[in-house]
Scaffold this motif. Sequence first.
Motif, mmCIF file in Angstrom:
data_model
loop_
_atom_site.group_PDB
_atom_site.id
_atom_site.type_symbol
_atom_site.label_atom_id
_atom_site.label_comp_id
_atom_site.label_asym_id
_atom_site.label_seq_id
_atom_site.Cartn_x
_atom_site.Cartn_y
_atom_site.Cartn_z
ATOM 1 N N VAL A 51 -2.268 -5.997 -10.251
ATOM 2 C CA VAL A 51 -3.191 -5.116 -10.175
ATOM 3 C C VAL A 51 -3.101 -4.070 -9.080
ATOM 4 N N TRP A 52 -3.580 -3.112 -9.599
ATOM 5 C CA TRP A 52 -3.721 -1.681 -8.638
ATOM 6 C C TRP A 52 -5.056 -1.699 -8.072
ATOM 7 N N THR A 53 -5.209 -1.379 -6.778
ATOM 8 C CA THR A 53 -6.484 -1.004 -6.497
ATOM 9 C C THR A 53 -6.545 0.297 -5.995
ATOM 10 N N GLY A 88 -14.815 -2.413 -8.059
ATOM 11 C CA GLY A 88 -14.260 -3.617 -8.135
ATOM 12 C C GLY A 88 -14.348 -4.327 -9.540
ATOM 13 N N GLY A 89 -14.620 -5.758 -9.557
ATOM 14 C CA GLY A 89 -14.706 -6.289 -10.774
ATOM 15 C C GLY A 89 -13.455 -6.633 -11.464
ATOM 16 N N GLU A 95 -3.833 7.470 -3.158
ATOM 17 C CA GLU A 95 -3.755 6.167 -2.440
ATOM 18 C C GLU A 95 -3.955 4.974 -2.979
ATOM 19 N N TYR A 96 -3.400 3.940 -3.019
ATOM 20 C CA TYR A 96 -3.590 2.778 -3.574
ATOM 21 C C TYR A 96 -3.026 1.495 -2.915
ATOM 22 N N ALA A 97 -3.360 0.356 -3.293
ATOM 23 C CA ALA A 97 -2.665 -1.093 -2.991
ATOM 24 C C ALA A 97 -2.533 -1.816 -4.345
ATOM 25 N N VAL A 98 -1.486 -2.511 -4.188
ATOM 26 C CA VAL A 98 -1.038 -3.068 -5.522
ATOM 27 C C VAL A 98 -0.502 -4.565 -5.081
ATOM 28 N N LYS A 112 0.988 -1.262 0.009
ATOM 29 C CA LYS A 112 0.102 0.121 -0.017
ATOM 30 C C LYS A 112 0.819 1.307 -0.087
ATOM 31 N N GLY A 113 0.182 2.330 -0.335
ATOM 32 C CA GLY A 113 1.062 3.732 -0.481
ATOM 33 C C GLY A 113 0.304 4.476 -1.266
ATOM 34 N N PHE A 114 1.212 5.622 -1.329
ATOM 35 C CA PHE A 114 0.793 6.897 -2.319
ATOM 36 C C PHE A 114 1.519 6.546 -3.878
#
Length: 237
Positions: A142-144, A43-44, A133-136, A4-6
């Motif tokens: 895949v980036w969320t 999502g999806g 902000e994101y989680a990869v 996670k991060g920026f």
Amino acid sequence: MKTKGFATRSDEIGAPLIKAAPCLEIKALEKTGEFEGYASTFGGEPDSYGDVIAPGAFAASLSAHRAAGTMPKMFWQHDAREPIGKWLQANEDAKGLLVQGRLNMGVQRAREAYELLKEGDIDGLSIGYRIREYAVDTDTGVWTLEKVDLHEVSVVSIGANENATIGSVKAAKAAQELSDKLKAGDRLTEREFEMWLKGLGFSNSQAERAARVHLKGQGEPAAADDGLAFCRALLGR
């Protein structure tokens, strides 16, 4: 493995990222130029950029717009030199980012956009945003996207997210109302049952056949579970 991060991707620096969403159902486009639809869905499956957007990703940005008395801009093909109207509302719901806007019919490009949309020659919405902000998932790549600043939503020709639409949101709302009616134990008329199936994605012929066979031949469904079971049977599931 997830991290996670920026956002630090090189394409995040400078101009905002863009993400598009195709498909138009003309029922949502009015003669006044008003239309509504989903600019992004949550999502999806990952879109063509390998991203998914998490529920709540737009919340902070929309709140900031409301506090400032602003809205994301409406551009033609992401060209800031060609505003074609304004967004009147933008809200998150369980499905995604629902936007309602109005083309400025006094502007030539907006009139052209209206005619192209009406005929189905173009069929997309696209968001311009900056990732905060994101989680990869390092295993899948895949980036969320968990928090984004929404700058603009454009009318475009080609899109990336197959689930987000300038679509028949009115039909979707009607389908939900009919689903609620079924859940309450109420019966649907043949016409209502047909509309409900179309709202669930059945073709016109499938819905008409289902309404004719099921409602006339077997009686109206008494509850939502009966209707859903019939839908699954019709689809062979």
